[in-house]
Design a protein around this motif. Structure first.
Motif, PDB file in Angstrom:
ATOM      1  N   GLU A   1     -27.787 -50.453   3.922  1.00 26.42           N
ATOM      2  CA  GLU A   1     -27.832 -49.528   5.033  1.00 26.42           C
ATOM      3  C   GLU A   1     -26.574 -48.672   5.060  1.00 26.42           C
ATOM      4  O   GLU A   1     -26.660 -47.474   5.298  1.00 26.42           O
ATOM      5  CB  GLU A   1     -27.980 -50.289   6.347  1.00 26.42           C
ATOM      6  N   ALA A   2     -25.425 -49.301   4.810  1.00 28.51           N
ATOM      7  CA  ALA A   2     -24.162 -48.562   4.878  1.00 28.51           C
ATOM      8  C   ALA A   2     -24.100 -47.485   3.800  1.00 28.51           C
ATOM      9  O   ALA A   2     -23.623 -46.377   4.066  1.00 28.51           O
ATOM     10  CB  ALA A   2     -22.984 -49.523   4.737  1.00 28.51           C
ATOM     11  N   ILE A   3     -24.581 -47.779   2.623  1.00 24.44           N
ATOM     12  CA  ILE A   3     -24.495 -46.811   1.523  1.00 24.44           C
ATOM     13  C   ILE A   3     -25.530 -45.697   1.674  1.00 24.44           C
ATOM     14  O   ILE A   3     -25.233 -44.530   1.458  1.00 24.44           O
ATOM     15  CB  ILE A   3     -24.653 -47.511   0.163  1.00 24.44           C
ATOM     16  N   SER A   4     -26.754 -46.068   2.061  1.00 23.59           N
ATOM     17  CA  SER A   4     -27.815 -45.062   2.166  1.00 23.59           C
ATOM     18  C   SER A   4     -27.710 -44.242   3.446  1.00 23.59           C
ATOM     19  O   SER A   4     -28.258 -43.144   3.527  1.00 23.59           O
ATOM     20  CB  SER A   4     -29.195 -45.731   2.116  1.00 23.59           C
TER      21      SER A   4
ATOM     22  N   LEU B   1     -37.303 -49.136   3.829  1.00 21.98           N
ATOM     23  CA  LEU B   1     -36.856 -49.691   2.549  1.00 21.98           C
ATOM     24  C   LEU B   1     -37.147 -48.708   1.417  1.00 21.98           C
ATOM     25  O   LEU B   1     -36.287 -48.422   0.585  1.00 21.98           O
ATOM     26  CB  LEU B   1     -37.555 -51.027   2.310  1.00 21.98           C
ATOM     27  N   MET B   2     -38.353 -48.168   1.410  1.00 18.61           N
ATOM     28  CA  MET B   2     -38.717 -47.182   0.388  1.00 18.61           C
ATOM     29  C   MET B   2     -37.895 -45.904   0.551  1.00 18.61           C
ATOM     30  O   MET B   2     -37.487 -45.295  -0.441  1.00 18.61           O
ATOM     31  CB  MET B   2     -40.210 -46.897   0.434  1.00 18.61           C
ATOM     32  N   ALA B   3     -37.614 -45.514   1.786  1.00 23.42           N
ATOM     33  CA  ALA B   3     -36.786 -44.323   2.019  1.00 23.42           C
ATOM     34  C   ALA B   3     -35.380 -44.536   1.469  1.00 23.42           C
ATOM     35  O   ALA B   3     -34.792 -43.622   0.883  1.00 23.42           O
ATOM     36  CB  ALA B   3     -36.734 -43.987   3.505  1.00 23.42           C
ATOM     37  N   ALA B   4     -34.839 -45.739   1.639  1.00 26.95           N
ATOM     38  CA  ALA B   4     -33.509 -46.036   1.093  1.00 26.95           C
ATOM     39  C   ALA B   4     -33.545 -45.970  -0.434  1.00 26.95           C
ATOM     40  O   ALA B   4     -32.639 -45.407  -1.057  1.00 26.95           O
ATOM     41  CB  ALA B   4     -33.036 -47.408   1.560  1.00 26.95           C
ATOM     42  N   GLY B   5     -34.582 -46.536  -1.042  1.00 25.70           N
ATOM     43  CA  GLY B   5     -34.723 -46.451  -2.501  1.00 25.70           C
ATOM     44  C   GLY B   5     -34.801 -45.017  -2.976  1.00 25.70           C
ATOM     45  O   GLY B   5     -34.174 -44.641  -3.973  1.00 25.70           O
ATOM     46  N   ASN B   6     -35.553 -44.193  -2.259  1.00 19.57           N
ATOM     47  CA  ASN B   6     -35.654 -42.774  -2.607  1.00 19.57           C
ATOM     48  C   ASN B   6     -34.325 -42.055  -2.409  1.00 19.57           C
ATOM     49  O   ASN B   6     -33.976 -41.158  -3.180  1.00 19.57           O
ATOM     50  CB  ASN B   6     -36.759 -42.096  -1.792  1.00 19.57           C
ATOM     51  N   ALA B   7     -33.586 -42.443  -1.368  1.00 15.00           N
ATOM     52  CA  ALA B   7     -32.274 -41.831  -1.126  1.00 15.00           C
ATOM     53  C   ALA B   7     -31.324 -42.120  -2.281  1.00 15.00           C
ATOM     54  O   ALA B   7     -30.615 -41.228  -2.753  1.00 15.00           O
ATOM     55  CB  ALA B   7     -31.685 -42.343   0.190  1.00 15.00           C
ATOM     56  N   PHE B   8     -31.333 -43.356  -2.761  1.00 17.88           N
ATOM     57  CA  PHE B   8     -30.478 -43.695  -3.905  1.00 17.88           C
ATOM     58  C   PHE B   8     -30.904 -42.908  -5.145  1.00 17.88           C
ATOM     59  O   PHE B   8     -30.065 -42.421  -5.890  1.00 17.88           O
ATOM     60  CB  PHE B   8     -30.505 -45.194  -4.187  1.00 17.88           C
ATOM     61  N   GLU B   9     -32.201 -42.794  -5.351  1.00 16.28           N
ATOM     62  CA  GLU B   9     -32.698 -42.036  -6.505  1.00 16.28           C
ATOM     63  C   GLU B   9     -32.239 -40.579  -6.417  1.00 16.28           C
ATOM     64  O   GLU B   9     -31.824 -39.993  -7.412  1.00 16.28           O
ATOM     65  CB  GLU B   9     -34.218 -42.123  -6.558  1.00 16.28           C
ATOM     66  N   SER B  10     -32.295 -39.989  -5.209  1.00 15.75           N
ATOM     67  CA  SER B  10     -31.865 -38.595  -5.042  1.00 15.75           C
ATOM     68  C   SER B  10     -30.358 -38.434  -5.235  1.00 15.75           C
ATOM     69  O   SER B  10     -29.883 -37.342  -5.517  1.00 15.75           O
ATOM     70  CB  SER B  10     -32.291 -38.057  -3.678  1.00 15.75           C
ATOM     71  N   MET B  11     -29.606 -39.545  -5.097  1.00 13.84           N
ATOM     72  CA  MET B  11     -28.161 -39.526  -5.348  1.00 13.84           C
ATOM     73  C   MET B  11     -27.856 -39.660  -6.836  1.00 13.84           C
ATOM     74  O   MET B  11     -26.701 -39.659  -7.235  1.00 13.84           O
ATOM     75  CB  MET B  11     -27.476 -40.674  -4.607  1.00 13.84           C
ATOM     76  N   GLY B  12     -28.907 -39.831  -7.650  1.00 12.84           N
ATOM     77  CA  GLY B  12     -28.710 -39.978  -9.089  1.00 12.84           C
ATOM     78  C   GLY B  12     -28.579 -41.416  -9.543  1.00 12.84           C
ATOM     79  O   GLY B  12     -28.191 -41.673 -10.677  1.00 12.84           O
ATOM     80  N   ILE B  13     -28.890 -42.358  -8.684  1.00  8.39           N
ATOM     81  CA  ILE B  13     -28.808 -43.777  -9.034  1.00  8.39           C
ATOM     82  C   ILE B  13     -30.152 -44.168  -9.639  1.00  8.39           C
ATOM     83  O   ILE B  13     -31.174 -44.158  -8.948  1.00  8.39           O
ATOM     84  CB  ILE B  13     -28.471 -44.628  -7.795  1.00  8.39           C
ATOM     85  N   PRO B  14     -30.188 -44.507 -10.937  1.00  6.26           N
ATOM     86  CA  PRO B  14     -31.469 -44.721 -11.612  1.00  6.26           C
ATOM     87  C   PRO B  14     -32.170 -46.043 -11.285  1.00  6.26           C
ATOM     88  O   PRO B  14     -33.379 -46.150 -11.429  1.00  6.26           O
ATOM     89  CB  PRO B  14     -31.110 -44.663 -13.087  1.00  6.26           C
TER      90      PRO B  14
ATOM     91  N   LYS C   1     -36.354 -50.709  -7.509  1.00  4.09           N
ATOM     92  CA  LYS C   1     -36.921 -49.383  -7.771  1.00  4.09           C
ATOM     93  C   LYS C   1     -36.203 -48.768  -8.960  1.00  4.09           C
ATOM     94  O   LYS C   1     -34.984 -48.806  -9.055  1.00  4.09           O
ATOM     95  CB  LYS C   1     -36.748 -48.480  -6.546  1.00  4.09           C
ATOM     96  N   ASP C   2     -37.015 -48.251  -9.867  1.00  5.61           N
ATOM     97  CA  ASP C   2     -36.493 -47.413 -10.938  1.00  5.61           C
ATOM     98  C   ASP C   2     -37.474 -46.270 -11.142  1.00  5.61           C
ATOM     99  O   ASP C   2     -38.389 -46.097 -10.335  1.00  5.61           O
ATOM    100  CB  ASP C   2     -36.210 -48.211 -12.218  1.00  5.61           C
ATOM    101  N   ALA C   3     -37.304 -45.493 -12.179  1.00  7.68           N
ATOM    102  CA  ALA C   3     -38.171 -44.338 -12.384  1.00  7.68           C
ATOM    103  C   ALA C   3     -39.621 -44.742 -12.625  1.00  7.68           C
ATOM    104  O   ALA C   3     -40.545 -43.994 -12.298  1.00  7.68           O
ATOM    105  CB  ALA C   3     -37.660 -43.511 -13.563  1.00  7.68           C
TER     106      ALA C   3
END
Length: 101
Positions: free
Chosen positions: A1-4, A14-27, A41-43
């Motif tokens: 929560e703190a990072i996203s 939970l899925m929104a947090a995964g998508n947020a990390f992906e949009s930050m470039g975290i694979p 979550k990955d690509a």
């Protein structure tokens, strides 16, 4: 929560947090779940892996460390994210079962 920057209270968040990390470039993303298991979550895919035999009570001290260490070991050894996550959840479950014997 703190990072996203998102509050994670359910599957949608939970899925929104995964998508947020992906949009930050975290694979690859792994989020441990308080009720046991983890979200990955990955690509290629995303999902939740829960322990095979969850305990409703008992000592879980150190289980998060076991899960994290096993996950990193498996990823470094060449496993895919889902395979590594499954192995990590299983290892943490075995650890908790042994701890509570």
């Amino acid at each position: 929560e703190a990072i996203s920057g998102l509050q994670v209270l359910g599957m949608d968040q939970l899925m929104a947090a995964g998508n947020a990390f992906e949009s930050m470039g975290i694979p690859q993303t792994v989020i441990t779940l308080k009720m046991g298991g983890l979200y990955y979550k990955d690509a290629a895919e995303a999902g939740i892996i829960k322990p095979e035999n969850p305990l409703s009570f008992g000592d879980t001290k150190g289980a998060g460390d076991v899960l994290s260490a096993e996950l990193v070991y498996r990823l470094v050894s060449g496993a895919g994210l889902r395979e590594a996550a499954e192995g990590a959840v299983a290892a943490a479950g075995e650890y908790i079962a042994e701890l509570n014997r």
